[in-house]
Write an enzyme that holds these catalytic residues in place. Structure first.
Site, PDB file in Angstrom:
ATOM      1  N   HIS A   1       0.628  -1.005   0.025  1.00  0.00           N
ATOM      2  CA  HIS A   1      -0.041  -0.102   0.181  1.00  0.00           C
ATOM      3  C   HIS A   1       0.824   1.318  -0.092  1.00  0.00           C
ATOM      4  O   HIS A   1       0.270   2.396  -0.054  1.00  0.00           O
ATOM      5  CB  HIS A   1      -0.770   0.185   1.208  1.00  0.00           C
ATOM      6  CG  HIS A   1      -2.066  -0.752   1.042  1.00  0.00           C
ATOM      7  ND1 HIS A   1      -3.273  -0.355   0.566  1.00  0.00           N
ATOM      8  CD2 HIS A   1      -2.501  -2.223   1.562  1.00  0.00           C
ATOM      9  CE1 HIS A   1      -4.196  -1.215   0.484  1.00  0.00           C
ATOM     10  NE2 HIS A   1      -3.613  -2.473   1.068  1.00  0.00           N
TER      11      HIS A   1
ATOM     12  N   LYS B   1      -8.945  13.577   4.510  1.00  0.00           N
ATOM     13  CA  LYS B   1      -8.104  12.400   4.507  1.00  0.00           C
ATOM     14  C   LYS B   1      -7.144  12.507   5.600  1.00  0.00           C
ATOM     15  O   LYS B   1      -7.088  13.380   6.353  1.00  0.00           O
ATOM     16  CB  LYS B   1      -7.405  12.132   3.090  1.00  0.00           C
ATOM     17  CG  LYS B   1      -6.803  13.416   2.599  1.00  0.00           C
ATOM     18  CD  LYS B   1      -6.109  13.315   1.388  1.00  0.00           C
ATOM     19  CE  LYS B   1      -7.188  13.316   0.209  1.00  0.00           C
ATOM     20  NZ  LYS B   1      -7.267  12.273  -0.504  1.00  0.00           N
ATOM     21  N   ARG B   2      -6.448  11.481   5.948  1.00  0.00           N
ATOM     22  CA  ARG B   2      -5.410  11.669   6.945  1.00  0.00           C
ATOM     23  C   ARG B   2      -4.623  12.787   6.770  1.00  0.00           C
ATOM     24  O   ARG B   2      -4.294  13.297   5.615  1.00  0.00           O
ATOM     25  CB  ARG B   2      -4.372  10.405   7.014  1.00  0.00           C
ATOM     26  CG  ARG B   2      -4.913   9.308   7.987  1.00  0.00           C
ATOM     27  CD  ARG B   2      -4.002   8.358   7.957  1.00  0.00           C
ATOM     28  NE  ARG B   2      -3.402   7.919   6.633  1.00  0.00           N
ATOM     29  CZ  ARG B   2      -2.043   7.889   6.340  1.00  0.00           C
ATOM     30  NH1 ARG B   2      -0.911   8.313   7.391  1.00  0.00           N
ATOM     31  NH2 ARG B   2      -1.462   7.553   5.102  1.00  0.00           N
TER      32      ARG B   2
ATOM     33  N   LYS C   1       0.339  14.345   1.507  1.00  0.00           N
ATOM     34  CA  LYS C   1      -1.008  14.684   1.167  1.00  0.00           C
ATOM     35  C   LYS C   1      -1.344  16.180   0.830  1.00  0.00           C
ATOM     36  O   LYS C   1      -2.488  16.625   0.197  1.00  0.00           O
ATOM     37  CB  LYS C   1      -2.309  13.948   2.237  1.00  0.00           C
ATOM     38  CG  LYS C   1      -1.963  12.666   2.041  1.00  0.00           C
ATOM     39  CD  LYS C   1      -3.081  12.145   3.074  1.00  0.00           C
ATOM     40  CE  LYS C   1      -2.993  10.457   3.182  1.00  0.00           C
ATOM     41  NZ  LYS C   1      -3.484   9.647   2.130  1.00  0.00           N
TER      42      LYS C   1
ATOM     43  N   THR D   1      -8.774   6.008  -2.222  1.00  0.00           N
ATOM     44  CA  THR D   1      -9.886   5.732  -2.638  1.00  0.00           C
ATOM     45  C   THR D   1     -11.114   6.638  -2.315  1.00  0.00           C
ATOM     46  O   THR D   1     -12.239   6.813  -2.965  1.00  0.00           O
ATOM     47  CB  THR D   1     -10.521   4.377  -1.856  1.00  0.00           C
ATOM     48  OG1 THR D   1     -10.191   4.632  -0.322  1.00  0.00           O
ATOM     49  CG2 THR D   1      -9.861   3.246  -2.299  1.00  0.00           C
TER      50      THR D   1
ATOM     51  N   LYS E   1     -14.675   7.936  -4.335  1.00  0.00           N
ATOM     52  CA  LYS E   1     -16.039   8.070  -3.597  1.00  0.00           C
ATOM     53  C   LYS E   1     -16.641   9.559  -4.233  1.00  0.00           C
ATOM     54  O   LYS E   1     -17.689   9.929  -4.450  1.00  0.00           O
ATOM     55  CB  LYS E   1     -16.058   8.096  -2.303  1.00  0.00           C
ATOM     56  CG  LYS E   1     -15.672   6.913  -1.529  1.00  0.00           C
ATOM     57  CD  LYS E   1     -15.229   6.944  -0.307  1.00  0.00           C
ATOM     58  CE  LYS E   1     -14.600   5.658   0.211  1.00  0.00           C
ATOM     59  NZ  LYS E   1     -13.641   5.589   1.272  1.00  0.00           N
TER      60      LYS E   1
END
Length: 841
Positions: free
Chosen positions: A379, A572-573, A578, A683, A687
């Site tokens: 991952h 998100k985290r 990110k 992911t 969505k």
């Protein structure tokens, strides 16, 4: 106070008689079954039937139905005896189970009507349920989507995880920024889990290896705790098949309490093992900065692997034929074990140990069984996330497993020397054991690659990077071992149930609801993308979702937001790669420009509401500084009367599945802006796209494939590509980076103190310099900032064209068919696990 509560509590309606009826499927029978559970499965004082009591009674009435389907499923599996998959994951981010189960069983109408007769709305009761705190981010949500798809596709499969009592943490936002308190989802109990008192396995820690006279080895002494199984039913959509998520709880036995010590007043000493057992499932990812923290994490991972494999082996024997017990050579044709990331790596040496030490197999036979049984999903390419465990710690906690790992490594290295002379100089990086005298470690990813029959990445770009870079030399040894399985999401939870208005419109225009289990049918929307009637219906569904989201935001944050503004969301985290920092610096620049404009100029701008949410790991200082900055910027912007009509900034607290189910349907633009090559897949991007939200993003992870599917013109692209990143970092080191004036302006504005007195120096310093740990802008925020701001300007222009935006939104949903977890799981089943559907007749 007690009297006031009693007065306020609703009582059970007398006109509905209590009647146990697990097969109830009309409203009257269901109401009777709910009343039965309120009376005869009581968890509260008998005179109350408030919303909380109604939730538990409703859940238990639904659970009756699930248990029946569950039992039928396992009787059928036992009879057919198919090969089964066992999915091992440290995380499952399940979300609320009530509406999902009611939806999968197609009982929304009857349950809503039944609850109305009892004085409640289904939505009100569903709101009472707490999210199961069993995961953190995408890894755990993926595992949960996979279980939904396994059940829906009628596959013989199980999930295995740990029953964390307090999850990761509940995030609260104060003046200091993020603060963490324990999750309380099990404070009362979960109505969905069923404890299996007959499924208990011993799990050992520490101890020593005993060598027997015949040369065989046995792990003895140390601490032995008990793994107790709790099962959670997972219903498929529109099928009888209901599978299981088995969660392990750690316990000590009664005799492990030293009664003599206890009676002497030495209470802590007397209950040492009870206390140590309890720690194992207290929280997800305990802090590992200390030796004890590392030890606890390793204990958690081994506890999951050992309990699960003992269970798998006992089930293999249970299904032995009348002619006698099964041959071990049959094991891989009946069992597939999938390791979700490196956390369950210890399944490899534990399966070897169980086969050799407990069942008498020789090395070669045990290795043959193990290497044909286990498969590994990678991952991440982030070095800090590729687990490495200290050899001394492993020897201390798992001495027998270290012997086995050493032997696997020794044999692998010998094979390289015998067959691949050209890789001789690569042995130090290929080997499982890194024997660097300063810090000898076990490389878990290497152990997974060497021992598994298949290794897969989770998006095409990610799998390509794994093959070309991270595992390139292994690919030259085993070219057929590596695959790609692009992640997916379940269309049930992530469209059908969370956005019923939009779902109904899709069903109406496609003239079928079969898209719910065949998401490729969404391409049928493309022919109507320009249709004004569809656009009008689409806009009304999006508006309803935006209004619902605006009400939620006001309720949890107190900030009032305009449902006609552009809803721009990044959830998100919180992690530097990110790049939530890029997002908020872009907002800072926008705010500064709005402040400088004349009132008539402001009126020409597109009003925007920026929402950011996610948890920063408790010890990740820079991530927590980003959370603080978002909140500080929001406080200033939202209270500025000149600007707050055109810009609002909201930090959405305690992001979880239920919050996502509110945010995603209401979003119009979503930010997936990680540094290219860093995000394995993502992911949440799927969505958002499925819900008709447009993406602004880099060519990273699954963004690449989403852009291909929805059309380049319906995706706001910016930023460096993965293959450019190493060169750009090198240029930065060489002092060749020239920052964009807008980037400098945004940073200076933060430094000026306009957002308060908190010292953002250390956070902004991470963007400075040319190199060095925590400096030198490793994640290229500065390099990508100008193209990011240009892409945001294109978003504003596109949003002004209402028809054009609606068309893009429809095409986003129409192009999302590939990203169903049903497609992903069908590929795993066929290409990795070699299992087939086994539908209950």
């Amino acid at each position: 106070m007690a009297n006031a509560n009693r007065k306020a509590a609703t009582s059970l309606p007398e006109k509905i008689s209590a009647k146990a009826n697990p097969e109830a499927d009309d409203a009257t029978e269901i109401a009777g079954n709910i009343v039965y559970h309120a009376k005869y499965s009581p968890h509260f004082s008998p005179l109350k039937f408030g919303p909380e009591q109604a939730l538990y009674a409703t859940a238990e009435s639904l659970r009756d139905r699930l248990i029946q389907l569950w039992n039928e499923t396992y009787v059928h599996f036992n009879k057919v005896d198919p090969k089964q998959t066992y999915y091992l994951s440290m995380e499952y981010l399940q979300g609320r189970a009530l509406t999902n189960a009611i939806g999968n069983l197609n009982l929304q109408g009857p349950y809503a009507d039944a609850l109305r007769t009892l004085g409640y709305e289904l939505e009100e009761i569903a709101e009472q349920e707490k999210d199961a705190a069993l995961g953190n981010g995408g890894l755990g949500r993926l595992a949960s989507c996979f279980l939904d798809s396994m059940a829906t596709l009628n596959l013989p499969a199980w999930g295995y995880g740990l029953r964390y009592r307090h999850g990761l943490f509940k995030q609260i936002i104060t003046k200091k920024g993020q603060e963490e308190i324990p999750e309380d989802w099990l404070e009362k109990f979960s109505p969905w889990e069923i404890v299996r008192h007959d499924v208990v396995f011993p799990v050992r820690f520490f101890g020593k290896v005993q060598v027997n006279p015949d040369g065989s080895r046995k792990w003895v002494d140390g601490d032995v705790v008990q793994a107790l199984a709790y099962d959670v039913p997972i219903p498929g959509y529109g099928t009888k098949n209901t599978i299981s998520l088995r969660l392990w709880e750690a316990k000590a036995r009664a005799e492990d309490l030293d009664l003599f010590q206890f009676n002497e007043g030495e209470y802590e000493l007397a209950a040492q093992l009870h206390s140590r057992a309890q720690q194992i499932c207290t929280v997800l990812y305990p802090g590992d900065a200390t030796e004890n923290g590392k030890l606890l994490r390793l204990k958690q991972q081994f506890f999951l692997c050992s309990a699960s494999l003992q269970d798998i082996i006992s089930r293999f024997h249970e299904r032995s034929t009348t002619e006698g017990s099964r041959k071990w050579s049959e094991f891989p044709s009946k069992v597939a074990v999938q390791m979700n990331d490196t956390h369950p790596t210890l399944a490899i040496p534990e399966l070897m140990r169980l086969l050799m030490d407990d069942n008498g197999l020789g090395w070669d036979e045990a290795w043959d069984v193990t290497s044909k049984t286990v498969a590994y999903t990678n991952h991440t390419v982030l070095p800090e996330a590729l687990e490495k465990w200290s050899q001394s710690l492993m020897w201390k906690l798992l001495p027998r497993h270290m012997e086995i790992i050493e032997e696997i490594d020794k044999r692998f290295v010998q094979t390289i020397r015998d067959t691949r002379v050209d890789l001789e100089d690569k042995i130090s990086s290929l080997s499982i054991l890194d024997n660097n005298p300063q810090k000898p470690v076990v490389r878990m990813a290497n152990l997974c690659v060497v021992s598994s029959h298949t290794v897969n990445g989770v998006a095409q770009l990610h799998s390509d990077i794994l093959k070309a870079e991270l595992f390139a030399d292994y690919v030259s040894i085993w070219p057929n071992k590596f695959q790609n399985k692009t992640n997916g999401i379940t269309p049930r939870r992530w469209l059908r149930f969370c956005s019923p208005e939009l779902s109904d419109i899709i069903t109406k225009w496609l003239k079928t609801d079969k898209w719910i289990t065949d998401l490729d049918l969404l391409t049928g929307l493309r022919q109507f993308a320009d249709n004004e009637e569809l656009q009008s219906e689409w806009a009304s569904a999006k508006t309803a979702n935006k209004k619902r989201l605006a009400q939620y935001i006001e309720r949890v944050t107190g900030v009032s937001i305009d449902p006609t503004s552009l809803f721009d969301i990044q959830v998100k985290r919180i992690h530097e790669y990110k790049r939530q920092l890029m997002n908020i610096l872009g907002v800072v620049y926008r705010f500064k420009k709005l402040k400088e404009m004349k009132p008539e100029e402001r009126k020409k701008t597109v009003p925007r509401t920026v929402m950011i949410g996610g948890k920063a790991f408790a010890t990740y200082t820079n991530a927590k500084r980003i959370v603080k900055l978002v909140n500080d910027v929001g406080d200033v912007v939202n209270s500025d009367p000149e600007v707050n009509e055109y810009l609002k900034v909201v930090f959405v607290p305690n992001y979880n599945v239920t919050v996502a189910e509110m945010l995603i349907p209401g979003s119009e633009l979503s930010q997936h802006i990680s540094t290219a090559g860093m995000e394995a897949s993502g992911t949440s991007n799927m969505k958002f796209a499925l819900n008709g939200c447009l993406i602004i993003g880099t060519l990273d992870g699954a963004n690449v494939e989403i852009r291909e599917e929805v059309g380049e013109e319906n995706f706001f692209l910016f930023g460096a590509t993965a293959d450019q990143v190493p060169r750009l970092r090198k240029e930065r080191e060489d002092g060749l980076f020239k920052p964009d004036p807008r980037f400098e302006e945004a940073k200076q504005f933060v430094k000026s103190g306009v957002f308060g007195s908190y010292d953002y120096g250390p956070l902004l310093d991470s963007l400075e310099g040319n190199t060095g740990f925590g400096r030198g802008d490793y994640f290229l925020v500065g390099y990508d900032f100008p193209s990011y701001m240009d892409a945001q300007a294109k978003v504003d222009e596109a949003y002004k064209d209402r028809k054009g935006w609606l068309k893009m939104s429809i095409l986003s949903t129409a192009g999302s068919g590939k990203f169903s977890s049903d497609r992903t799981i069908a590929q795993y089943a066929k290409e990795i696990w070699n299992i087939e559907a086994c539908p209950v007749p």
